[in-house]
Design an enzyme around this catalytic site. Structure first.
Site, PDB file in Angstrom:
ATOM      1  N   GLU A 108       0.880  -1.191  -0.064  1.00  0.00           N
ATOM      2  CA  GLU A 108      -0.107   0.166   0.041  1.00  0.00           C
ATOM      3  C   GLU A 108       0.933   1.319   0.160  1.00  0.00           C
ATOM      4  OE1 GLU A 108      -0.609  -2.532   2.012  1.00  0.00           O
ATOM      5  OE2 GLU A 108      -2.505  -3.420   1.944  1.00  0.00           O
TER       6      GLU A 108
ATOM      7  N   PHE B 223     -11.780  -7.304  13.519  1.00  0.00           N
ATOM      8  CA  PHE B 223     -10.941  -7.616  12.724  1.00  0.00           C
ATOM      9  C   PHE B 223     -10.499  -6.588  11.718  1.00  0.00           C
ATOM     10  CE2 PHE B 223      -9.266  -9.776   8.834  1.00  0.00           C
ATOM     11  CZ  PHE B 223      -8.033 -10.183   9.288  1.00  0.00           C
ATOM     12  N   GLN B 224      -9.017  -6.301  11.661  1.00  0.00           N
ATOM     13  CA  GLN B 224      -8.657  -5.182  10.563  1.00  0.00           C
ATOM     14  C   GLN B 224      -9.248  -3.670  10.921  1.00  0.00           C
ATOM     15  OE1 GLN B 224      -8.196  -6.818   6.692  1.00  0.00           O
ATOM     16  NE2 GLN B 224      -6.134  -7.687   7.315  1.00  0.00           N
TER      17      GLN B 224
ATOM     18  N   LYS C 236     -17.729  -1.104   5.176  1.00  0.00           N
ATOM     19  CA  LYS C 236     -18.372  -2.247   4.386  1.00  0.00           C
ATOM     20  C   LYS C 236     -19.705  -2.103   4.292  1.00  0.00           C
ATOM     21  CE  LYS C 236     -17.037  -6.947   3.110  1.00  0.00           C
ATOM     22  NZ  LYS C 236     -15.918  -8.149   3.515  1.00  0.00           N
TER      23      LYS C 236
ATOM     24  N   MET D 272      23.881   9.550   2.739  1.00  0.00           N
ATOM     25  CA  MET D 272      23.711  10.784   3.298  1.00  0.00           C
ATOM     26  C   MET D 272      23.892  10.795   4.743  1.00  0.00           C
ATOM     27  SD  MET D 272      23.381  13.760   2.461  1.00  0.00           S
ATOM     28  CE  MET D 272      22.610  14.104   1.122  1.00  0.00           C
TER      29      MET D 272
END
Length: 588
Positions: free
Chosen positions: A73, A135-136, A185, A495
Protein backbone atom coordinates in the site's frame (compact mmCIF):
# COMPACT_ATOMS: atom_id res chain seq x y z
CA UNK A 1 -3.80 -2.28 -17.85
CA UNK A 2 -6.10 -3.66 -15.20
CA UNK A 3 -6.69 -7.38 -14.88
CA UNK A 4 -9.99 -7.53 -16.66
CA UNK A 5 -9.61 -4.73 -19.20
CA UNK A 6 -9.22 -6.94 -22.24
CA UNK A 7 -12.30 -8.94 -21.31
CA UNK A 8 -14.48 -5.90 -21.05
CA UNK A 9 -13.35 -4.00 -24.10
CA UNK A 10 -15.18 -6.49 -26.33
CA UNK A 11 -18.57 -6.37 -24.69
CA UNK A 12 -19.00 -2.96 -23.09
CA UNK A 13 -19.93 -0.91 -26.14
CA UNK A 14 -23.61 -0.88 -27.05
CA UNK A 15 -25.23 0.05 -30.34
CA UNK A 16 -25.07 3.76 -29.58
CA UNK A 17 -21.35 3.61 -28.88
CA UNK A 18 -21.91 4.31 -25.19
CA UNK A 19 -20.52 2.06 -22.54
CA UNK A 20 -22.54 -0.22 -20.35
CA UNK A 21 -20.81 1.34 -17.34
CA UNK A 22 -22.00 4.79 -18.38
CA UNK A 23 -25.60 3.61 -18.66
CA UNK A 24 -25.91 1.28 -15.70
CA UNK A 25 -27.73 2.89 -12.79
CA UNK A 26 -26.09 2.96 -9.41
CA UNK A 27 -27.51 0.33 -7.08
CA UNK A 28 -24.96 0.20 -4.25
CA UNK A 29 -22.72 2.51 -2.30
CA UNK A 30 -19.66 0.90 -3.89
CA UNK A 31 -20.99 1.64 -7.35
CA UNK A 32 -21.61 5.21 -6.29
CA UNK A 33 -17.99 5.46 -5.15
CA UNK A 34 -16.72 4.30 -8.52
CA UNK A 35 -19.20 6.51 -10.37
CA UNK A 36 -17.88 9.50 -8.45
CA UNK A 37 -14.34 8.68 -9.57
CA UNK A 38 -15.57 8.35 -13.15
CA UNK A 39 -17.34 11.70 -12.89
CA UNK A 40 -14.08 13.24 -11.71
CA UNK A 41 -12.21 11.86 -14.71
CA UNK A 42 -10.03 9.37 -12.86
CA UNK A 43 -8.18 7.05 -15.24
CA UNK A 44 -6.08 4.96 -12.88
CA UNK A 45 -6.29 3.56 -9.40
CA UNK A 46 -3.18 2.27 -7.62
CA UNK A 47 -4.07 -0.15 -4.88
CA UNK A 48 -4.00 -3.43 -3.00
CA UNK A 49 -7.08 -5.61 -2.47
CA UNK A 50 -8.39 -6.65 0.93
CA UNK A 51 -11.47 -7.64 2.87
CA UNK A 52 -13.17 -4.35 3.72
CA UNK A 53 -12.48 -2.68 0.36
CA UNK A 54 -13.70 -5.67 -1.68
CA UNK A 55 -17.14 -4.21 -2.53
CA UNK A 56 -15.46 -1.19 -4.13
CA UNK A 57 -13.10 -3.40 -6.10
CA UNK A 58 -16.10 -5.44 -7.24
CA UNK A 59 -17.75 -2.27 -8.51
CA UNK A 60 -14.50 -1.27 -10.21
CA UNK A 61 -14.75 -4.49 -12.26
CA UNK A 62 -17.47 -2.83 -14.36
CA UNK A 63 -15.61 0.45 -14.81
CA UNK A 64 -13.21 1.63 -17.49
CA UNK A 65 -10.90 2.97 -14.79
CA UNK A 66 -7.70 0.95 -14.91
CA UNK A 67 -6.40 -0.57 -11.72
CA UNK A 68 -2.69 -1.09 -11.07
CA UNK A 69 -2.15 -3.74 -8.44
CA UNK A 70 0.80 -2.63 -6.35
CA UNK A 71 2.93 -4.86 -4.14
CA UNK A 72 2.37 -2.78 -0.99
CA UNK A 73 0.00 0.00 0.00
CA UNK A 74 2.87 2.43 0.58
CA UNK A 75 3.85 1.87 -3.03
CA UNK A 76 0.27 2.61 -4.06
CA UNK A 77 0.31 5.95 -2.27
CA UNK A 78 3.65 6.96 -3.79
CA UNK A 79 2.54 5.91 -7.27
CA UNK A 80 -0.64 7.96 -6.87
CA UNK A 81 1.42 10.88 -5.57
CA UNK A 82 3.75 10.80 -8.60
CA UNK A 83 0.77 10.45 -10.92
CA UNK A 84 -0.61 13.64 -9.38
CA UNK A 85 2.71 15.50 -9.75
CA UNK A 86 3.14 14.60 -13.42
CA UNK A 87 -0.48 14.87 -14.56
CA UNK A 88 -1.58 17.72 -12.31
CA UNK A 89 -4.72 15.74 -11.49
CA UNK A 90 -5.30 13.86 -8.22
CA UNK A 91 -3.81 10.39 -8.15
CA UNK A 92 -6.08 7.74 -6.65
CA UNK A 93 -5.08 4.91 -4.32
CA UNK A 94 -7.10 2.14 -2.65
CA UNK A 95 -6.37 0.10 0.47
CA UNK A 96 -8.32 -2.05 2.81
CA UNK A 97 -8.91 -1.36 6.50
CA UNK A 98 -6.41 -1.77 9.33
CA UNK A 99 -2.89 -2.43 8.06
CA UNK A 100 -3.85 -1.54 4.52
CA UNK A 101 -4.89 1.92 5.65
CA UNK A 102 -1.95 2.44 7.99
CA UNK A 103 0.45 1.41 5.22
CA UNK A 104 -0.84 4.39 3.23
CA UNK A 105 0.03 6.89 5.94
CA UNK A 106 3.64 7.53 4.92
CA UNK A 107 2.56 8.28 1.37
CA UNK A 108 -0.22 10.59 2.52
CA UNK A 109 2.13 12.44 4.85
CA UNK A 110 4.58 12.75 1.98
CA UNK A 111 1.90 14.18 -0.30
CA UNK A 112 0.76 16.54 2.43
CA UNK A 113 4.24 17.96 2.99
CA UNK A 114 4.73 18.55 -0.74
CA UNK A 115 1.14 19.64 -1.51
CA UNK A 116 0.62 16.84 -4.01
CA UNK A 117 -2.95 15.98 -5.10
CA UNK A 118 -3.92 12.48 -3.93
CA UNK A 119 -7.22 10.86 -2.94
CA UNK A 120 -7.13 7.69 -0.87
CA UNK A 121 -10.12 5.40 -0.44
CA UNK A 122 -9.89 2.93 2.40
CA UNK A 123 -12.11 0.07 3.40
CA UNK A 124 -13.46 0.01 6.95
CA UNK A 125 -15.30 -2.48 9.13
CA UNK A 126 -19.09 -2.22 9.17
CA UNK A 127 -20.44 0.76 11.10
CA UNK A 128 -21.96 -1.40 13.87
CA UNK A 129 -18.48 -2.79 14.54
CA UNK A 130 -16.62 0.51 14.61
CA UNK A 131 -15.07 0.97 18.02
CA UNK A 132 -15.31 -2.74 18.89
CA UNK A 133 -11.72 -3.62 17.93
CA UNK A 134 -13.06 -5.73 15.09
CA UNK A 135 -10.74 -7.63 12.76
CA UNK A 136 -8.58 -5.20 10.78
CA UNK A 137 -10.21 -2.19 12.39
CA UNK A 138 -8.26 0.98 12.99
CA UNK A 139 -9.24 4.61 13.38
CA UNK A 140 -8.24 5.58 9.87
CA UNK A 141 -9.78 9.05 9.99
CA UNK A 142 -8.13 9.79 13.32
CA UNK A 143 -4.77 8.60 12.08
CA UNK A 144 -4.85 10.41 8.76
CA UNK A 145 -6.53 13.69 9.67
CA UNK A 146 -3.19 15.36 10.62
CA UNK A 147 -1.60 14.40 7.28
CA UNK A 148 -4.41 15.22 4.87
CA UNK A 149 -6.37 18.29 3.81
CA UNK A 150 -9.40 16.40 5.14
CA UNK A 151 -10.41 12.85 5.96
CA UNK A 152 -14.01 11.78 5.58
CA UNK A 153 -15.95 8.96 7.24
CA UNK A 154 -18.68 7.86 4.87
CA UNK A 155 -21.77 6.99 6.86
CA UNK A 156 -24.51 6.53 4.27
CA UNK A 157 -24.80 4.72 0.95
CA UNK A 158 -26.91 7.58 -0.41
CA UNK A 159 -24.17 10.18 0.16
CA UNK A 160 -20.96 8.20 -0.16
CA UNK A 161 -20.55 9.08 -3.84
CA UNK A 162 -20.76 12.78 -3.11
CA UNK A 163 -18.27 12.32 -0.27
CA UNK A 164 -15.80 10.88 -2.76
CA UNK A 165 -16.53 13.60 -5.31
CA UNK A 166 -15.98 16.30 -2.71
CA UNK A 167 -12.73 14.70 -1.54
CA UNK A 168 -11.49 14.52 -5.13
CA UNK A 169 -12.27 18.19 -5.77
CA UNK A 170 -10.76 19.29 -2.47
CA UNK A 171 -7.50 17.46 -3.25
CA UNK A 172 -7.27 19.39 -6.50
CA UNK A 173 -8.38 22.90 -5.67
CA UNK A 174 -6.46 25.73 -4.11
CA UNK A 175 -3.35 24.44 -2.41
CA UNK A 176 -3.36 20.84 -3.58
CA UNK A 177 -2.93 17.97 -1.14
CA UNK A 178 -4.17 14.55 -0.09
CA UNK A 179 -7.67 13.67 1.05
CA UNK A 180 -9.09 10.37 2.27
CA UNK A 181 -12.52 8.76 2.41
CA UNK A 182 -13.00 5.87 4.83
CA UNK A 183 -15.61 3.43 3.53
CA UNK A 184 -17.39 1.10 5.98
CA UNK A 185 -18.27 -2.18 4.35
CA UNK A 186 -22.00 -1.93 5.10
CA UNK A 187 -22.07 1.49 3.43
CA UNK A 188 -20.40 0.27 0.23
CA UNK A 189 -22.60 -2.83 0.22
CA UNK A 190 -25.71 -0.81 1.06
CA UNK A 191 -28.42 -0.23 -1.52
CA UNK A 192 -28.89 3.19 -3.10
CA UNK A 193 -30.18 4.66 -6.32
CA UNK A 194 -28.66 8.08 -5.71
CA UNK A 195 -26.28 9.09 -8.46
CA UNK A 196 -23.34 11.20 -7.24
CA UNK A 197 -23.09 14.69 -8.64
CA UNK A 198 -20.08 16.29 -10.27
CA UNK A 199 -17.07 16.67 -7.97
CA UNK A 200 -17.36 19.86 -5.97
CA UNK A 201 -15.27 21.21 -3.12
CA UNK A 202 -17.08 22.38 0.02
CA UNK A 203 -18.74 25.78 -0.30
CA UNK A 204 -16.70 26.95 2.67
CA UNK A 205 -13.42 26.34 0.80
CA UNK A 206 -12.77 29.47 -1.24
CA UNK A 207 -9.08 29.91 -2.11
CA UNK A 208 -8.28 33.35 -3.43
CA UNK A 209 -7.68 33.65 -7.16
CA UNK A 210 -6.19 37.13 -7.51
CA UNK A 211 -4.33 39.21 -4.96
CA UNK A 212 -5.50 42.63 -3.87
CA UNK A 213 -4.67 45.09 -6.67
CA UNK A 214 -3.29 47.77 -4.34
CA UNK A 215 -0.98 45.25 -2.70
CA UNK A 216 0.18 44.02 -6.09
CA UNK A 217 1.02 47.55 -7.21
CA UNK A 218 2.94 48.24 -4.01
CA UNK A 219 4.96 45.04 -4.46
CA UNK A 220 5.63 45.76 -8.13
CA UNK A 221 6.90 49.25 -7.30
CA UNK A 222 9.31 47.86 -4.73
CA UNK A 223 10.58 45.18 -7.09
CA UNK A 224 11.09 47.69 -9.91
CA UNK A 225 13.19 49.90 -7.62
CA UNK A 226 15.42 47.06 -6.42
CA UNK A 227 19.13 47.03 -7.19
CA UNK A 228 19.49 43.29 -6.60
CA UNK A 229 16.12 41.68 -7.44
CA UNK A 230 15.68 37.93 -7.29
CA UNK A 231 12.84 35.51 -8.03
CA UNK A 232 12.48 32.43 -5.83
CA UNK A 233 10.23 29.96 -7.66
CA UNK A 234 8.67 27.23 -5.56
CA UNK A 235 6.65 24.13 -6.27
CA UNK A 236 3.47 26.19 -6.18
CA UNK A 237 4.42 27.68 -9.53
CA UNK A 238 4.31 24.26 -11.15
CA UNK A 239 1.13 23.19 -9.38
CA UNK A 240 -0.61 26.38 -10.52
CA UNK A 241 0.51 25.78 -14.13
CA UNK A 242 2.27 29.13 -13.89
CA UNK A 243 5.63 28.22 -15.43
CA UNK A 244 4.90 30.13 -18.63
CA UNK A 245 3.93 33.23 -16.65
CA UNK A 246 7.08 32.93 -14.55
CA UNK A 247 9.28 32.65 -17.63
CA UNK A 248 7.59 35.59 -19.30
CA UNK A 249 7.96 37.72 -16.19
CA UNK A 250 11.62 36.89 -15.55
CA UNK A 251 12.63 37.38 -19.17
CA UNK A 252 10.70 40.61 -19.62
CA UNK A 253 12.14 42.23 -16.49
CA UNK A 254 15.57 40.52 -16.61
CA UNK A 255 15.41 39.17 -13.06
CA UNK A 256 17.61 36.20 -12.05
CA UNK A 257 15.70 33.09 -10.94
CA UNK A 258 16.43 30.65 -8.14
CA UNK A 259 14.14 27.67 -7.57
CA UNK A 260 13.40 25.58 -4.55
CA UNK A 261 13.82 21.81 -4.96
CA UNK A 262 10.07 21.30 -5.55
CA UNK A 263 10.24 24.19 -8.01
CA UNK A 264 12.84 22.47 -10.20
CA UNK A 265 11.67 22.65 -13.80
CA UNK A 266 9.57 25.77 -13.35
CA UNK A 267 12.34 27.76 -15.04
CA UNK A 268 14.80 26.26 -17.57
CA UNK A 269 18.12 25.60 -15.90
CA UNK A 270 20.01 26.25 -19.14
CA UNK A 271 18.73 29.85 -19.34
CA UNK A 272 21.23 32.61 -18.56
CA UNK A 273 18.98 34.00 -15.81
CA UNK A 274 18.79 30.64 -14.04
CA UNK A 275 20.82 30.11 -10.88
CA UNK A 276 19.25 26.65 -10.40
CA UNK A 277 18.08 25.59 -6.96
CA UNK A 278 19.02 26.85 -3.51
CA UNK A 279 19.23 25.40 -0.04
CA UNK A 280 21.28 22.85 1.86
CA UNK A 281 22.74 21.23 -1.26
CA UNK A 282 21.79 23.88 -3.78
CA UNK A 283 24.26 25.65 -5.99
CA UNK A 284 26.68 28.10 -4.44
CA UNK A 285 25.57 30.85 -6.80
CA UNK A 286 21.90 30.37 -5.88
CA UNK A 287 22.69 30.61 -2.21
CA UNK A 288 24.90 33.65 -2.74
CA UNK A 289 22.11 35.37 -4.63
CA UNK A 290 19.62 34.66 -1.84
CA UNK A 291 22.04 35.98 0.75
CA UNK A 292 22.71 39.21 -1.12
CA UNK A 293 19.41 40.11 -2.77
CA UNK A 294 17.69 43.31 -1.68
CA UNK A 295 14.26 42.26 -2.97
CA UNK A 296 12.98 38.70 -3.25
CA UNK A 297 9.84 37.76 -5.14
CA UNK A 298 9.04 34.35 -3.61
CA UNK A 299 6.25 32.43 -5.32
CA UNK A 300 4.59 29.25 -4.12
CA UNK A 301 7.08 28.29 -1.44
CA UNK A 302 6.70 27.52 2.24
CA UNK A 303 10.31 28.45 3.07
CA UNK A 304 11.18 25.07 4.54
CA UNK A 305 14.24 24.76 6.74
CA UNK A 306 16.33 22.92 4.15
CA UNK A 307 15.88 25.95 1.90
CA UNK A 308 16.37 28.70 4.45
CA UNK A 309 19.00 27.30 6.79
CA UNK A 310 18.93 29.72 9.69
CA UNK A 311 15.98 32.07 9.23
CA UNK A 312 17.91 35.01 10.69
CA UNK A 313 20.55 34.76 7.97
CA UNK A 314 18.14 34.06 5.12
CA UNK A 315 18.00 36.96 2.67
CA UNK A 316 18.91 39.34 5.51
CA UNK A 317 18.79 42.53 3.44
CA UNK A 318 15.76 41.74 1.34
CA UNK A 319 12.27 43.06 1.14
CA UNK A 320 10.27 39.86 0.74
CA UNK A 321 7.27 39.69 -1.59
CA UNK A 322 5.54 36.39 -0.88
CA UNK A 323 2.94 35.01 -3.28
CA UNK A 324 0.99 32.02 -1.99
CA UNK A 325 -2.50 30.62 -2.39
CA UNK A 326 -2.49 29.50 1.24
CA UNK A 327 -2.60 32.43 3.68
CA UNK A 328 -1.32 30.13 6.42
CA UNK A 329 2.11 30.16 4.75
CA UNK A 330 2.46 33.94 4.85
CA UNK A 331 5.08 34.92 7.44
CA UNK A 332 5.04 31.41 8.94
CA UNK A 333 8.79 30.92 8.55
CA UNK A 334 10.03 34.05 6.76
CA UNK A 335 8.40 37.43 7.34
CA UNK A 336 6.62 38.72 4.27
CA UNK A 337 6.94 42.47 3.80
CA UNK A 338 4.51 42.34 0.90
CA UNK A 339 2.11 39.36 1.13
CA UNK A 340 0.16 38.56 -2.01
CA UNK A 341 -2.45 35.88 -1.40
CA UNK A 342 -3.68 34.22 -4.56
CA UNK A 343 -3.07 31.71 -7.29
CA UNK A 344 0.49 31.93 -8.64
CA UNK A 345 -0.61 32.08 -12.25
CA UNK A 346 -3.09 34.89 -11.65
CA UNK A 347 -0.81 36.91 -9.40
CA UNK A 348 2.15 36.68 -11.79
CA UNK A 349 -0.10 38.10 -14.50
CA UNK A 350 -1.12 40.89 -12.14
CA UNK A 351 2.50 41.66 -11.32
CA UNK A 352 3.50 41.58 -14.98
CA UNK A 353 0.95 44.27 -15.75
CA UNK A 354 1.72 46.30 -12.64
CA UNK A 355 5.49 46.57 -13.07
CA UNK A 356 6.28 50.21 -13.82
CA UNK A 357 9.74 49.47 -15.23
CA UNK A 358 12.51 46.91 -15.44
CA UNK A 359 14.80 47.01 -12.41
CA UNK A 360 18.15 48.67 -13.07
CA UNK A 361 20.13 45.53 -12.29
CA UNK A 362 22.94 45.15 -14.83
CA UNK A 363 25.60 45.02 -12.10
CA UNK A 364 23.55 42.48 -10.15
CA UNK A 365 23.25 40.15 -13.11
CA UNK A 366 26.99 40.47 -13.69
CA UNK A 367 27.58 39.61 -10.04
CA UNK A 368 25.38 36.51 -10.35
CA UNK A 369 27.42 35.42 -13.34
CA UNK A 370 30.61 35.98 -11.36
CA UNK A 371 29.30 33.64 -8.67
CA UNK A 372 28.53 31.05 -11.33
CA UNK A 373 32.13 31.24 -12.48
CA UNK A 374 33.48 31.23 -8.94
CA UNK A 375 31.41 28.30 -7.62
CA UNK A 376 30.81 25.98 -10.59
CA UNK A 377 29.08 22.62 -10.16
CA UNK A 378 32.06 20.48 -11.08
CA UNK A 379 33.77 17.33 -9.83
CA UNK A 380 36.89 15.31 -10.44
CA UNK A 381 37.06 11.93 -12.15
CA UNK A 382 40.46 10.49 -11.18
CA UNK A 383 41.35 7.31 -13.04
CA UNK A 384 42.47 5.62 -9.84
CA UNK A 385 39.15 6.12 -8.04
CA UNK A 386 35.82 4.37 -8.52
CA UNK A 387 33.07 5.73 -10.75
CA UNK A 388 31.71 9.12 -9.70
CA UNK A 389 27.91 9.30 -9.43
CA UNK A 390 27.81 12.85 -10.75
CA UNK A 391 29.22 11.64 -14.08
CA UNK A 392 26.55 8.96 -14.41
CA UNK A 393 23.76 11.46 -13.84
CA UNK A 394 25.25 14.13 -16.06
CA UNK A 395 25.92 11.73 -18.93
CA UNK A 396 22.41 10.27 -18.69
CA UNK A 397 20.96 13.79 -18.80
CA UNK A 398 22.86 14.44 -22.02
CA UNK A 399 21.60 11.21 -23.61
CA UNK A 400 17.98 11.36 -22.46
CA UNK A 401 15.02 13.03 -24.11
CA UNK A 402 14.57 16.71 -23.32
CA UNK A 403 11.25 16.06 -21.59
CA UNK A 404 12.39 12.96 -19.70
CA UNK A 405 10.91 12.60 -16.22
CA UNK A 406 13.28 11.92 -13.33
CA UNK A 407 12.11 10.32 -10.11
CA UNK A 408 14.27 9.56 -7.09
CA UNK A 409 14.35 8.02 -3.69
CA UNK A 410 15.88 10.05 -0.87
CA UNK A 411 19.53 10.42 -0.01
CA UNK A 412 22.77 11.35 -1.73
CA UNK A 413 21.56 10.03 -5.07
CA UNK A 414 18.58 12.41 -4.87
CA UNK A 415 20.91 15.36 -4.51
CA UNK A 416 23.21 14.29 -7.33
CA UNK A 417 20.21 13.77 -9.60
CA UNK A 418 18.86 17.23 -8.81
CA UNK A 419 22.28 18.85 -9.16
CA UNK A 420 23.60 17.27 -12.34
CA UNK A 421 20.49 16.63 -14.44
CA UNK A 422 19.53 19.69 -16.48
CA UNK A 423 15.81 20.34 -16.05
CA UNK A 424 14.05 22.59 -18.51
CA UNK A 425 10.38 21.64 -18.20
CA UNK A 426 7.86 21.54 -15.32
CA UNK A 427 6.52 18.23 -14.05
CA UNK A 428 9.73 16.39 -14.96
CA UNK A 429 11.21 16.29 -11.45
CA UNK A 430 9.42 13.88 -9.08
CA UNK A 431 10.84 13.44 -5.61
CA UNK A 432 10.07 13.43 -1.92
CA UNK A 433 11.05 16.78 -0.44
CA UNK A 434 9.43 17.68 2.86
CA UNK A 435 9.05 14.21 4.35
CA UNK A 436 12.21 12.84 2.78
CA UNK A 437 10.84 9.35 2.24
CA UNK A 438 13.40 6.70 1.36
CA UNK A 439 11.77 4.16 -0.94
CA UNK A 440 9.83 6.79 -2.87
CA UNK A 441 11.72 6.20 -6.12
CA UNK A 442 10.62 2.79 -7.43
CA UNK A 443 6.84 3.23 -7.05
CA UNK A 444 6.88 6.90 -8.02
CA UNK A 445 8.41 5.96 -11.36
CA UNK A 446 5.42 3.68 -11.95
CA UNK A 447 2.97 6.47 -11.24
CA UNK A 448 4.93 8.89 -13.41
CA UNK A 449 4.97 6.48 -16.33
CA UNK A 450 1.23 5.90 -16.06
CA UNK A 451 0.66 9.66 -16.12
CA UNK A 452 2.96 10.25 -19.10
CA UNK A 453 3.27 7.02 -21.09
CA UNK A 454 4.93 8.75 -24.04
CA UNK A 455 7.70 10.36 -22.01
CA UNK A 456 10.96 8.75 -20.96
CA UNK A 457 11.03 7.94 -17.24
CA UNK A 458 14.29 7.52 -15.32
CA UNK A 459 14.56 6.72 -11.64
CA UNK A 460 17.77 7.38 -9.74
CA UNK A 461 17.87 5.51 -6.48
CA UNK A 462 20.38 4.60 -3.83
CA UNK A 463 20.98 1.04 -2.72
CA UNK A 464 19.42 1.73 0.68
CA UNK A 465 16.39 3.49 -0.74
CA UNK A 466 15.92 0.95 -3.54
CA UNK A 467 15.79 -1.93 -1.07
CA UNK A 468 12.91 -0.31 0.81
CA UNK A 469 10.42 -0.67 -2.06
CA UNK A 470 12.16 -3.00 -4.50
CA UNK A 471 9.09 -5.25 -4.52
CA UNK A 472 7.33 -2.66 -6.69
CA UNK A 473 9.70 -3.63 -9.49
CA UNK A 474 7.39 -6.61 -9.97
CA UNK A 475 4.61 -4.14 -10.82
CA UNK A 476 6.73 -2.38 -13.41
CA UNK A 477 7.45 -5.78 -15.00
CA UNK A 478 3.83 -6.91 -14.85
CA UNK A 479 2.64 -3.70 -16.47
CA UNK A 480 5.58 -3.77 -18.94
CA UNK A 481 6.53 -0.20 -18.15
CA UNK A 482 9.50 1.22 -19.99
CA UNK A 483 11.37 2.67 -17.01
CA UNK A 484 15.12 2.87 -16.46
CA UNK A 485 16.15 2.49 -12.84
CA UNK A 486 19.71 3.51 -11.95
CA UNK A 487 20.91 2.40 -8.53
CA UNK A 488 23.84 4.58 -7.47
CA UNK A 489 25.29 1.84 -5.32
CA UNK A 490 27.75 2.85 -2.61
CA UNK A 491 26.80 0.04 -0.21
CA UNK A 492 25.69 2.52 2.42
CA UNK A 493 22.98 4.87 3.53
CA UNK A 494 25.25 7.48 2.06
CA UNK A 495 23.77 10.70 3.37
CA UNK A 496 23.74 9.35 6.92
CA UNK A 497 27.33 8.21 6.49
CA UNK A 498 28.25 11.69 5.18
CA UNK A 499 26.69 13.36 8.23
CA UNK A 500 28.43 10.90 10.57
CA UNK A 501 31.73 11.83 8.97
CA UNK A 502 30.98 15.54 9.15
CA UNK A 503 29.23 15.91 12.48
CA UNK A 504 29.72 12.67 14.48
CA UNK A 505 33.52 12.30 14.30
CA UNK A 506 33.31 9.62 11.63
CA UNK A 507 31.49 7.14 13.86
CA UNK A 508 29.71 5.22 11.10
CA UNK A 509 27.03 3.52 13.15
CA UNK A 510 24.53 1.47 11.10
CA UNK A 511 25.10 3.41 7.90
CA UNK A 512 27.30 1.02 5.93
CA UNK A 513 26.19 -2.31 4.51
CA UNK A 514 28.67 -5.18 4.71
CA UNK A 515 26.72 -6.75 1.85
CA UNK A 516 24.06 -5.72 -0.63
CA UNK A 517 22.47 -7.76 -3.42
CA UNK A 518 23.75 -7.55 -6.96
CA UNK A 519 20.96 -5.37 -8.23
CA UNK A 520 21.40 -6.34 -11.86
CA UNK A 521 20.82 -9.99 -10.94
CA UNK A 522 17.97 -9.03 -8.61
CA UNK A 523 16.37 -7.22 -11.53
CA UNK A 524 16.61 -10.32 -13.68
CA UNK A 525 14.93 -12.36 -10.92
CA UNK A 526 12.03 -9.92 -11.03
CA UNK A 527 11.82 -10.26 -14.81
CA UNK A 528 13.44 -6.91 -15.58
CA UNK A 529 16.66 -6.46 -17.53
CA UNK A 530 19.75 -5.94 -15.39
CA UNK A 531 22.98 -4.13 -16.17
CA UNK A 532 26.14 -3.67 -14.12
CA UNK A 533 28.22 -0.51 -14.47
CA UNK A 534 31.63 0.06 -12.94
CA UNK A 535 33.83 1.89 -15.48
CA UNK A 536 33.70 5.29 -17.14
CA UNK A 537 34.27 3.68 -20.53
CA UNK A 538 31.04 1.72 -20.21
CA UNK A 539 28.75 4.51 -19.03
CA UNK A 540 27.31 5.63 -22.35
CA UNK A 541 26.95 2.12 -23.77
CA UNK A 542 25.24 0.84 -20.64
CA UNK A 543 22.85 3.76 -20.42
CA UNK A 544 21.89 3.43 -24.06
CA UNK A 545 21.35 -0.31 -23.72
CA UNK A 546 19.09 0.22 -20.72
CA UNK A 547 17.15 2.96 -22.53
CA UNK A 548 16.69 0.79 -25.59
CA UNK A 549 15.31 -2.15 -23.64
CA UNK A 550 11.53 -2.24 -24.03
CA UNK A 551 10.52 -2.67 -20.42
CA UNK A 552 11.88 -1.97 -16.96
CA UNK A 553 15.63 -2.14 -16.61
CA UNK A 554 17.94 -1.70 -13.66
CA UNK A 555 21.49 -0.37 -13.88
CA UNK A 556 23.53 -1.32 -10.84
CA UNK A 557 26.09 1.50 -10.90
CA UNK A 558 28.96 0.77 -8.53
CA UNK A 559 30.09 4.22 -7.39
CA UNK A 560 32.78 5.65 -5.18
CA UNK A 561 31.64 4.85 -1.61
CA UNK A 562 33.52 7.86 -0.26
CA UNK A 563 31.94 10.42 -2.55
CA UNK A 564 29.94 13.12 -0.76
CA UNK A 565 27.38 15.71 -1.76
CA UNK A 566 28.55 19.30 -2.07
CA UNK A 567 27.92 22.20 -1.84
CA UNK A 568 26.52 21.85 1.65
CA UNK A 569 25.02 24.30 4.11
CA UNK A 570 24.96 22.69 7.56
CA UNK A 571 21.51 22.40 9.08
CA UNK A 572 20.41 25.77 10.43
CA UNK A 573 23.45 27.47 8.91
CA UNK A 574 23.95 30.57 6.82
CA UNK A 575 23.26 29.97 3.11
CA UNK A 576 26.12 32.29 2.28
CA UNK A 577 28.57 30.06 4.15
CA UNK A 578 28.46 26.79 2.24
CA UNK A 579 31.07 24.08 2.10
CA UNK A 580 32.46 22.96 -1.25
CA UNK A 581 34.33 19.99 0.21
CA UNK A 582 35.11 18.18 3.46
CA UNK A 583 37.80 20.69 4.45
CA UNK A 584 35.40 23.61 4.07
CA UNK A 585 32.86 21.77 6.21
CA UNK A 586 35.30 21.58 9.10
CA UNK A 587 36.01 25.30 8.80
CA UNK A 588 32.36 26.39 9.05
Amino acid sequence: MSERASIEEADEADEDGETAAEQAPVTTGAQSVVRALENAGAEYVFGVQGGAIMPVYDALYDSEIDHVTMAHEQGASHAADAYGIVSGEPGVCFATSGPGATNLVTGLADANMDSDPVIALTGQVATDLVGNDAFQETDTVGITQPVTKHSYFAGDADTVGDDVGEAFALADEGRQGPTLVDLPKDVTQGETDVEPGEPKAPDTYRPAEEADDANVQEAADVLAEADRPLILSGGGVIKAEASDELRDFAREYEIPVVTTMPGIGSFPEDHELSLEWAGMHGTGYANMAITNTDCMLAIGTRFDDRLTGGVDSFAPDADVIHVDVDPAEISKNIHADYPLIGDAKAVLRQLYDAMPAEPDADEWREQCQTWKDEYPMDYDTPDDEPLKPQYVVERFSELADDDAIVTTGVGQHQMWASQFWTFTEPRTWVSSHGLGTMGYGVPSAIGAKMAAPDQEVVCFDGDGSFLMTVQELSVAVRENLDITYVVLNNEAVGMVRQWQDGFFEGRRMASEYPWVPEFDKLAEAFGARGFRLEDYDDVEETIEAAREYDGPSVVDAIIDPEENVFPMVPSGGDNGLFALNEDHLEMI
